[in-house]
Motif scaffolding. Structure first.
Motif, short mmCIF file in Angstrom:
data_model
loop_
_atom_site.label_atom_id
_atom_site.label_comp_id
_atom_site.label_asym_id
_atom_site.label_seq_id
_atom_site.Cartn_x
_atom_site.Cartn_y
_atom_site.Cartn_z
N LEU A 159 -14.08 -1.95 -3.76
CA LEU A 159 -13.09 -2.07 -4.82
C LEU A 159 -12.66 -0.68 -5.24
CD1 LEU A 159 -13.36 -4.63 -7.70
CD2 LEU A 159 -12.68 -2.30 -8.23
N ASP A 191 -7.11 -1.77 -5.99
CA ASP A 191 -7.30 -3.11 -6.53
C ASP A 191 -6.78 -3.25 -7.95
OD1 ASP A 191 -9.05 -4.66 -4.45
OD2 ASP A 191 -9.91 -2.65 -4.55
N LYS A 327 -13.68 -9.62 -8.43
CA LYS A 327 -13.56 -9.03 -7.10
C LYS A 327 -14.94 -8.76 -6.49
CE LYS A 327 -10.27 -7.26 -5.34
NZ LYS A 327 -9.35 -7.65 -4.25
#
Length: 335
Positions: A159, A191, A327
């Motif tokens: 991420l 992200d 995520k």
């Protein structure tokens, strides 16, 4: 010692234009290096916090905020950092940073982060090696935060969080013609974006569909360097003349914060990661001295009596923490 950003980075004048060919070469070499790099994946997720420009954008408070978010969610985060300005990571060395460590050895930002977060933190030029060392020393860590790690492609990431402050992007040109380490288009690959201040049309177009969350840095009190138990509301200094000391990437933000709180600011800007000595804090009068938390870790040992740290925290827009955790969970499920 890092120098102040060149003034010509703020506009596309003759000098910036003359350096454009070197910027094109820099961009080509950066793309080639990235294409040829084989990222090394770790057994735990890696979250990168970074930016596309040199200089301060508020990454350190964001790493502190992120560590808190992860802890509340039940994770055990660790942090890896370059250790810029310290000797421990020079020539490929690795070091675990104690919360009371010497900034000259470990770097000012790592020592500050170790103190703020309480997380295990290892510095090293080789980010994958630093991460593996951290996991050996602290196997309980189940997620790693790479501080200022967007351009360190040897470390695979799960991420990416880009911290963006339009004021640090200057003329929007790549080094050496401008302050960018990567083109603005790189922001479309992350992200999420944390935006410090307003985004103009060019930035919004570059970010595209990536979620953007507002952020601000705030603080309501100052802390005495001589005695951290001694605290004052910042408002108690309203109307008073103070010497404001900042050796950070964007000192003007610090000066503006104090001025907005009603203080009469005498600004003293030093280069980013400046190695302070006692003489730097001698101004010839009895006015209080205020400094950033990053500078305070370097000055506590010799600071005069009326010297105060102004710690700030990152306040992030609603939904950012949830997206990060979502995520992470998605990555864990698909792994």
């Amino acid at each position: 010692m890092a120098a102040q950003a060149p003034a010509f980075w703020q506009r596309r004048g003759l000098l910036a234009q003359a350096l454009r060919p070197l910027s094109l070469l820099f961009g080509f070499l950066a793309r080639r290096r990235r294409a040829l790099t084989q990222p090394q994946r770790l057994p735990v997720p890696v979250i990168v916090v970074g930016n596309v420009a040199v200089g301060g954008s508020g990454k350190t408070p964001v790493v502190d905020w992120l560590a808190g978010v992860l802890r509340v969610a039940g994770h055990h985060p660790g942090i890896v950092s370059r250790g810029h300005g310290g000797t421990a990571s020079a020539q490929g060395g690795l070091a675990l940073v104690p919360a009371d460590g010497d900034p000259g050895r470990y770097g000012d930002e790592p020592v500050l982060l170790a103190r703020l977060t309480g997380c295990p933190l290892v510095v090293g030029q080789d980010r994958p090696a630093a991460a593996r060392a951290l996991l050996r020393l602290h196997p309980e860590c189940d997620v790693l935060i790479a501080d200022d790690g967007m351009q360190h492609y040897h470390l695979a990431r799960d991420l990416e969080i880009a911290v963006v402050d339009a004021a640090t992007l200057g003329n929007r040109l790549l080094l050496p013609a401008g302050p960018l380490r990567e083109p603005l288009a790189r922001l479309a690959e992350v992200d999420l974006v944390l935006a410090h201040g307003e985004l103009d049309a060019e930035l919004r177009a570059a970010i595209g569909g990536v979620p953007v969350f507002p952020m601000r840095l705030f603080g309501e009190e100052v802390v005495a360097l001589a005695d951290p138990a001694c605290r004052l509301p910042l408002a108690a200094l309203r109307g008073r003349r103070v010497h404001a000391v900042a050796g950070i990437g964007r000192p003007q933000r610090f000066f503006d914060q104090l001025a907005a709180a009603g203080l009469e600011v005498v600004a003293h800007a030093f280069p980013d990661h400046h190695r302070f000595v006692a003489a730097d804090l001698v101004f010839g009068d009895a006015s209080p001295i205020l400094m950033t938390a990053k500078d305070a870790v370097k000055c506590r040992a010799f600071a005069p009596a009326d010297c105060w740290e102004y710690p700030v925290r990152a306040q992030i827009g609603s939904g950012a923490a949830e997206r990060i955790l979502e995520k992470l969970e998605d990555g864990r499920t698909s792994a």
